[in-house]
Design an enzyme around this catalytic site. Sequence first.
Site, mmCIF file in Angstrom:
data_model
loop_
_atom_site.group_PDB
_atom_site.id
_atom_site.type_symbol
_atom_site.label_atom_id
_atom_site.label_comp_id
_atom_site.label_asym_id
_atom_site.label_seq_id
_atom_site.Cartn_x
_atom_site.Cartn_y
_atom_site.Cartn_z
ATOM 1 N N TYR A 53 1.037 -1.074 0.101
ATOM 2 C CA TYR A 53 -0.106 0.045 -0.413
ATOM 3 C C TYR A 53 0.756 1.187 -0.358
ATOM 4 C CZ TYR A 53 -4.215 -2.991 1.373
ATOM 5 O OH TYR A 53 -5.128 -3.886 1.881
ATOM 6 N N PRO A 217 -16.265 -2.502 1.956
ATOM 7 C CA PRO A 217 -17.307 -2.522 1.623
ATOM 8 C C PRO A 217 -18.492 -2.068 1.503
ATOM 9 C CG PRO A 217 -15.994 -1.832 3.576
ATOM 10 C CD PRO A 217 -15.377 -2.308 2.318
#
Length: 328
Positions: A53, A217
């Site tokens: 990341y 999500p």
Amino acid sequence: MQYRHLGRTGLLVSPLALGTMNFGDRTDESTAHAILSAAADAGINLVDTADVYGTPQTPDIKQGSGRSEEIIGSWLKSTGRRDEIVLATKLYQPMGPGPNDRRLSARHIRAACEASLRRLGTDRIDLYQMHHMDRFTPVDEILEAMGRLVADGKVLYFGSSNFAGWYIAAMQSEALSRHMLGLVSEQSIYSLVDRAVELEVIPACRHFGIGLLAWSPLGRGLLAGVLHAHDCGRRTLPALRARVERHRAQLEQWEALCAELGLPPSEVALAWLLGRPGLTAAVTGPRTMAHLEGSLRALDLELPPEVIARIEAIWPGPGGEAPEAYAW
């Protein structure tokens, strides 16, 4: 904050995990530090990152930068809040140009862990996650390498991410035969849009007592009010535009329902997910403080059964668990 056990362990984690994929890429260091502090102040104790990341996460990624881990490490050093945090990171993706700078060989597991510890500025990783299945490395090699890290105190627990149900079963069965704790969590893509894990991954996790962490999500932005968004962000990317057109009829129903409820779509989507059986935590990836605040509001949102039924009529899952979902 109502904390939940991470699978069958005694470790308690918040139902919202702070995902940091944007740190160093789309979110600068000062904003990231502010988000980390606000999340910790609100009771979020699970911070999720990965060595890769901080680099744009595109399918053709060549090499990670470790920048997200460095930003978290500088925050930990400046605030002294290390012991408040359940610190999770991942390995698998390429972190160098060499053929052994990736995947899950014993050599790379050891090297990747040492590099993450340096960037994070800590003596241990609370949850070390394998970012993907490695079909070319034997399970016993992986388990032995992870076990050594645990024995050395550099890793407390290890888990998986993006594993298939059969591979979770294979790895955990081998771990149990070695009298190891084995996997404690699986981090899978899971949202109203992406419900394939309900077929076999979730049943496998339930059987072995493995916690489920849900990444993306909000369906990679699709569930966040994409038809009427003012904050474009990734919504301008061609891949997302194509997904919007593919799901336009559902999105129109979805956003109309959320408007009827008087609630932001992102909060309704998170609230639905947080209520799913077997879920330990949803990993949210806020780019801004406003995104974090919206995620926190979803913790207090309880959806009545009739609303859940309407939501699932718009976004039907695979039909239950395998094999009943497709056979009998």
